[in-house]
Motif scaffolding. Sequence first.
Motif, mmCIF file in Angstrom:
data_model
loop_
_atom_site.group_PDB
_atom_site.id
_atom_site.type_symbol
_atom_site.label_atom_id
_atom_site.label_comp_id
_atom_site.label_asym_id
_atom_site.label_seq_id
_atom_site.Cartn_x
_atom_site.Cartn_y
_atom_site.Cartn_z
ATOM 1 N N ARG A 40 0.837 -1.188 0.000
ATOM 2 C CA ARG A 40 0.000 0.000 0.000
ATOM 3 C C ARG A 40 0.879 1.247 0.000
ATOM 4 O O ARG A 40 1.922 1.290 0.654
ATOM 5 C CB ARG A 40 -0.905 0.024 1.227
ATOM 6 N N ALA A 41 0.448 2.250 -0.738
ATOM 7 C CA ALA A 41 1.243 3.471 -0.887
ATOM 8 C C ALA A 41 0.984 4.490 0.210
ATOM 9 O O ALA A 41 1.757 5.430 0.374
ATOM 10 C CB ALA A 41 0.968 4.107 -2.245
ATOM 11 N N GLY A 42 -0.098 4.338 0.964
ATOM 12 C CA GLY A 42 -0.439 5.338 1.963
ATOM 13 C C GLY A 42 -1.317 6.444 1.412
ATOM 14 O O GLY A 42 -1.699 7.366 2.137
ATOM 15 N N CYS A 43 -1.611 6.378 0.118
ATOM 16 C CA CYS A 43 -2.549 7.289 -0.533
ATOM 17 C C CYS A 43 -3.102 6.560 -1.748
ATOM 18 O O CYS A 43 -2.544 5.541 -2.170
ATOM 19 C CB CYS A 43 -1.870 8.604 -0.927
ATOM 20 N N PRO A 44 -4.204 7.028 -2.330
ATOM 21 C CA PRO A 44 -4.771 6.327 -3.484
ATOM 22 C C PRO A 44 -3.786 6.259 -4.663
ATOM 23 O O PRO A 44 -3.030 7.203 -4.914
ATOM 24 C CB PRO A 44 -6.000 7.164 -3.851
ATOM 25 N N VAL A 45 -3.810 5.126 -5.361
ATOM 26 C CA VAL A 45 -2.984 4.917 -6.554
ATOM 27 C C VAL A 45 -3.919 4.620 -7.728
ATOM 28 O O VAL A 45 -4.690 3.656 -7.684
ATOM 29 C CB VAL A 45 -1.995 3.750 -6.359
ATOM 30 N N LEU A 46 -3.849 5.454 -8.754
ATOM 31 C CA LEU A 46 -4.627 5.269 -9.971
ATOM 32 C C LEU A 46 -3.670 4.900 -11.097
ATOM 33 O O LEU A 46 -2.678 5.596 -11.314
ATOM 34 C CB LEU A 46 -5.387 6.546 -10.337
#
Length: 323
Positions: A40-46
């Motif tokens: 997980r990046a810790g923020c949204p990934v598009l």
Amino acid sequence: MRPPRFWAAGAGHPIARSLAPFGAAYGAITARRMDRPGARAGCPVLCLGNFTLGGAGKTPAAMAVAALLTELGRRPAFLSRGYGGRLSGPVRVDPNVHAAADVGDEPLLLARHAPTVVSRDRPAGAALCRALGADVIVMDDGLQNPTLAKDLAWAVIDGAAGIGNGRPFPAGPLRAPLERQWPHVAGLIVVGDGAPGAWLAEMAEKRGLPVHRAQVAADGPDLAGGRCLAFAGIGRPEKFFATLRGIGAVIAAERLFPDHHPYRPTDLATLAAEAERLGAELVTTEKDAVRLPAAFAARVQVLRVRLVLDHPDALRRQIRQAL
């Protein structure tokens, strides 16, 4: 590389059949890799990716998504592997410092629109994006890379090319069997018209996936009526030539190079001499222009393009829901 002609000639082509066992092995390995869980990046990934090798319009699509994110009040950053560049990263792309040989050509274009990070280690690159202040990451390519979990992924489809003969590489252009890739996407972005794209759109809609249709539009300069020698080293140069014709340019000659081609002095001398002989102006793509030496680039007209969505509100709604 330039796609071999048999990729578009049907699954029954003799070369495609002979390479099918290799394609089955390659596709199975890629599919198993895609199924692995990512960090997980810790923020949204598009993620903007594609089912196949070669150009489909991912970079203009990534720019369009970043623009929508900015409209929504978010702080996007681009994350790219930096194909064709020597730096493994993670490093922030600076067009004033880096060349295409350092970070690849697409990241130099992306960096004009938002902070851009090149990293072969995608989780490390995501961490740098966050350190730069990003609250959402837009991946240009990376659909088949499992190391970073995606909150939303689209397959970008060239409407005219689709998935070619439907076989995995090297028998065809697919990176993995299509059935194994569908579960990893939340929708399609179909760029341009054509039966292959329409067929994939129908398949997506049957699966309940949204289909966002779009066109590539020229964004300058005005080349209508101008006589030009058009050259390109991109995944599907025919799209570039068709766009030039669509705005009224007169193409005296077309010169094709492999995707991400590093232009050598002999290439440039040949192009310049031929343009002079034809009485034509040199014209190329933005991706090619960043790979040209500055002195030569100053002599070349650069066709800028942007992605125009048929219904941007539909894509905006999908993004908002994912966030």
